[in-house]
Design an enzyme around this catalytic site. Structure first.
Site, PDB file in Angstrom:
ATOM      1  N   GLU A  93       0.824  -1.204   0.000  1.00 45.19           N
ATOM      2  CA  GLU A  93       0.000   0.000   0.000  1.00 45.19           C
ATOM      3  C   GLU A  93       0.857   1.252   0.000  1.00 45.19           C
ATOM      4  O   GLU A  93       1.887   1.336   0.657  1.00 45.19           O
ATOM      5  CB  GLU A  93      -0.919   0.002   1.213  1.00 45.19           C
ATOM      6  CG  GLU A  93      -2.071  -0.956   0.985  1.00 45.19           C
ATOM      7  CD  GLU A  93      -2.954  -1.087   2.205  1.00 45.19           C
ATOM      8  OE1 GLU A  93      -4.013  -0.457   2.233  1.00 45.19           O
ATOM      9  OE2 GLU A  93      -2.559  -1.817   3.122  1.00 45.19           O
ATOM     10  N   CYS A 106       3.604   8.423   0.825  1.00 47.11           N
ATOM     11  CA  CYS A 106       3.925   7.544   1.955  1.00 47.11           C
ATOM     12  C   CYS A 106       4.059   6.128   1.406  1.00 47.11           C
ATOM     13  O   CYS A 106       3.095   5.569   0.884  1.00 47.11           O
ATOM     14  CB  CYS A 106       2.794   7.632   2.982  1.00 47.11           C
ATOM     15  SG  CYS A 106       3.034   6.528   4.374  1.00 47.11           S
ATOM     16  N   CYS A 113       3.489  -6.382   8.489  1.00 50.75           N
ATOM     17  CA  CYS A 113       4.471  -5.893   9.455  1.00 50.75           C
ATOM     18  C   CYS A 113       4.560  -6.906  10.594  1.00 50.75           C
ATOM     19  O   CYS A 113       3.542  -7.434  11.029  1.00 50.75           O
ATOM     20  CB  CYS A 113       4.033  -4.545  10.026  1.00 50.75           C
ATOM     21  SG  CYS A 113       5.243  -3.825  11.176  1.00 50.75           S
ATOM     22  N   CYS A 117       2.297  -3.734  17.085  1.00 57.47           N
ATOM     23  CA  CYS A 117       1.868  -2.586  17.893  1.00 57.47           C
ATOM     24  C   CYS A 117       0.350  -2.692  18.036  1.00 57.47           C
ATOM     25  O   CYS A 117      -0.365  -2.893  17.047  1.00 57.47           O
ATOM     26  CB  CYS A 117       2.243  -1.273  17.221  1.00 57.47           C
ATOM     27  SG  CYS A 117       4.025  -1.104  16.968  1.00 57.47           S
ATOM     28  N   CYS A 120      -2.190  -0.400  15.954  1.00 66.41           N
ATOM     29  CA  CYS A 120      -2.003  -0.281  14.500  1.00 66.41           C
ATOM     30  C   CYS A 120      -2.655  -1.432  13.754  1.00 66.41           C
ATOM     31  O   CYS A 120      -2.468  -2.602  14.107  1.00 66.41           O
ATOM     32  CB  CYS A 120      -0.505  -0.251  14.183  1.00 66.41           C
ATOM     33  SG  CYS A 120      -0.159  -0.095  12.424  1.00 66.41           S
ATOM     34  N   CYS A 345      -2.407   7.115   9.074  1.00 68.12           N
ATOM     35  CA  CYS A 345      -1.410   6.360   9.850  1.00 68.12           C
ATOM     36  C   CYS A 345      -2.048   5.175  10.543  1.00 68.12           C
ATOM     37  O   CYS A 345      -3.066   5.303  11.213  1.00 68.12           O
ATOM     38  CB  CYS A 345      -0.824   7.216  10.972  1.00 68.12           C
ATOM     39  SG  CYS A 345       0.171   8.560  10.432  1.00 68.12           S
TER      40      CYS A 345
HETATM   41  N1  SAH Z   1       6.983   0.790  11.613  1.00 69.54           N
HETATM   42  C1  SAH Z   1       7.342   2.183  11.499  1.00 69.54           C
HETATM   43  C2  SAH Z   1       6.684   2.803  10.303  1.00 69.54           C
HETATM   44  C3  SAH Z   1       5.191   2.966  10.403  1.00 69.54           C
HETATM   45  S1  SAH Z   1       4.925   4.648  10.657  1.00 69.54           S
HETATM   46  C4  SAH Z   1       7.043   2.900  12.796  1.00 69.54           C
HETATM   47  O1  SAH Z   1       6.435   2.299  13.667  1.00 69.54           O
HETATM   48  O2  SAH Z   1       7.476   4.029  12.978  1.00 69.54           O
HETATM   49  C5  SAH Z   1       3.390   4.735  11.204  1.00 69.54           C
HETATM   50  C6  SAH Z   1       3.225   5.788  12.288  1.00 69.54           C
HETATM   51  O3  SAH Z   1       1.852   5.795  12.551  1.00 69.54           O
HETATM   52  C7  SAH Z   1       3.942   5.432  13.580  1.00 69.54           C
HETATM   53  O4  SAH Z   1       4.410   6.562  14.237  1.00 69.54           O
HETATM   54  C8  SAH Z   1       2.829   4.807  14.396  1.00 69.54           C
HETATM   55  O5  SAH Z   1       3.060   4.967  15.774  1.00 69.54           O
HETATM   56  C9  SAH Z   1       1.630   5.582  13.929  1.00 69.54           C
HETATM   57  N2  SAH Z   1       0.386   4.817  14.035  1.00 69.54           N
HETATM   58  C10 SAH Z   1       0.215   3.498  13.953  1.00 69.54           C
HETATM   59  N3  SAH Z   1      -1.082   3.172  14.060  1.00 69.54           N
HETATM   60  C11 SAH Z   1      -1.749   4.323  14.211  1.00 69.54           C
HETATM   61  C12 SAH Z   1      -3.110   4.660  14.338  1.00 69.54           C
HETATM   62  N4  SAH Z   1      -4.063   3.719  14.327  1.00 69.54           N
HETATM   63  N5  SAH Z   1      -3.435   5.970  14.442  1.00 69.54           N
HETATM   64  C13 SAH Z   1      -2.488   6.925  14.416  1.00 69.54           C
HETATM   65  N6  SAH Z   1      -1.184   6.665  14.271  1.00 69.54           N
HETATM   66  C14 SAH Z   1      -0.816   5.380  14.180  1.00 69.54           C
END
Ligand code: SAH
Length: 367
Positions: A93, A106, A113, A117, A120, A345
């Site tokens: 994506e 992006c 992944c 987390c 996410c 995000c």
């Molecule tokens: N794996 C890397 C790249 C992904 S970046 C990382 O973790 O940094 C994605 C960003 O979006 C990260 O800062 C993560 O904390 C944030 N993120 C993930 N899920 C989210 C959500 N549901 N709402 C808002 N931000 C989120």
């Protein structure tokens, strides 16, 4: 026969060496590089400056593209989410985010992944596999061609963020290779200064990045000011805790040039990590490590049915921000883009396709 060479994953110099191995002069290599990366042609047949027999030869031994667009979703705010598929049928994506004076793309570094987390959605796919340099570069080419037309000049600069699906620092070599290819002025010419890569905290790679000359900007996803909370939200914290992350961040800070900064991202989860006390703890944490050249990006949580969190209220986000600022920490609130099409995000989970979790490796922390 060797598997076809993925030309989008090669630098200009590597394509030149490649064509020399098949008895072609160096300038043919430069033509091919320019065809792919500057004219953004993903089909050898469109490279009309190459003789027909060379094009046919290339079709046998090399690949000019490997992703296909499955679907494209356009948000009311102009954001576009592309659901692509690899040659082995895995989702990729990419999100296009138009802004007034620039575009941001992006991109994803992995299909799925492994990091789990809890806030996410991408985590729910598990790791399908890491993407190749060519697959990373091709995402950008496909998006630019779709938005502006094949090879057409882009009206303003393109910024890249490595914040799509996957953990870029678990695919570090491919990531850096892709960024080198994209920086070439005879190609896409997107220089590292226009690129930001986000990591959940793969500490050794932060040290590696600090050593690189031509490197992208760094963002680190923090999400909590204490180990107790962070390891619940981001299991990677069990492998590298906040202290080791902050020490790496400090080392990275030392390597910054004058005027440069790096970022901590802090997803704001209502009632979980957004209290006034937690804002103070966060400011104290940055203070303890004397981190000065930093800014904190506050990202209100983007929800999904499968996720057990709610976003912090806008008032609480602003309170959190002002507490940080009152303690000399620069803080910004990121407004979500493309939430309605699952492009924001943490929302990239191949929505719109029935990619199952079956072939996902639960390869958490096997790094
Ligand atoms: N794996 C890397 C790249 C992904 S970046 C990382 O973790 O940094 C994605 C960003 O979006 C990260 O800062 C993560 O904390 C944030 N993120 C993930 N899920 C989210 C959500 N549901 N709402 C808002 N931000 C989120």
């Amino acid at each position: 026969m060797n598997p076809a060479v993925e030309l989008l994953g090669l630098t200009k110099e590597e394509i030149v060496s490649f064509v020399e191995t098949i008895g072609e002069p160096a300038y043919r290599g430069r033509q091919i590089f320019s065809g792919l990366q500057h004219r953004r042609l993903l089909d050898f047949d469109e490279m009309s400056d190459l003789p027909k027999n060379l094009r046919n030869r290339l079709k046998e031994i090399a690949k000019s593209s490997s992703l296909t667009i499955e679907n494209r979703y356009v948000s009311t705010d102009g954001t576009r989410r592309y659901l692509m598929k690899t040659h082995d049928n895995l989702p990729v994506e990419t999100v296009f985010i138009p802004e007034e004076r620039r575009d941001t793309i992006c991109f994803s570094s992995q299909s799925g992944c492994p990091l789990q987390c809890t806030f996410c959605l991408t985590a729910q796919l598990g790791l399908l596999r890491s993407l190749t340099p060519g697959e990373i570069v091709e995402q950008i080419i496909i998006v630019l061609n779709d938005v502006y037309g094949v090879g057409a000049e882009t009206p303003h600069g393109t910024n890249l963020v490595g914040m799509g699906a996957g953990e870029p620092f678990l695919n570090f070599d491919s990531l850096i290779a892709a960024l080198r290819i994209m920086a070439d002025e005879d190609g896409l010419f997107i220089v590292p200064n226009r690129v930001t890569v986000s990591t959940a905290g793969i500490v050794p790679r932060i040290y590696d990045l600090a050593q690189l000359d031509d490197r992208p900007h760094l963002a680190i996803s923090l999400a909590a000011p204490t180990d107790e909370l962070r390891q619940k939200l981001m299991p990677i914290n069990k492998r590298w805790d906040i202290d080791s992350l902050m020490r790496a961040a400090k080392e990275f800070e030392r390597s910054l040039k004058r005027g440069e900064r790096f970022t901590f991202e802090y997803v704001m989860l209502g009632g979980v990590n957004d209290t006034d006390e937690q804002a103070i703890e966060l400011a104290n944490l940055l203070g303890r490590y004397r981190l000065k050249k930093v800014k904190v990006n506050l990202i209100p949580h983007n929800g999904a049915e499968q996720l057990d969190y709610t976003a912090s209220t806008p008032e609480q986000v602003l309170r959190f921000k002002s507490i940080l600022e009152s303690r000399d920490v620069s803080a910004y609130v990121r407004s979500p883009r493309g939430r309605d099409i699952y492009a924001a995000c943490g929302q990239l989970a191949a929505k719109g396709e029935s990619y199952g979790l079956d072939n996902a490796e639960s390869a958490v922390l096997s790094v």
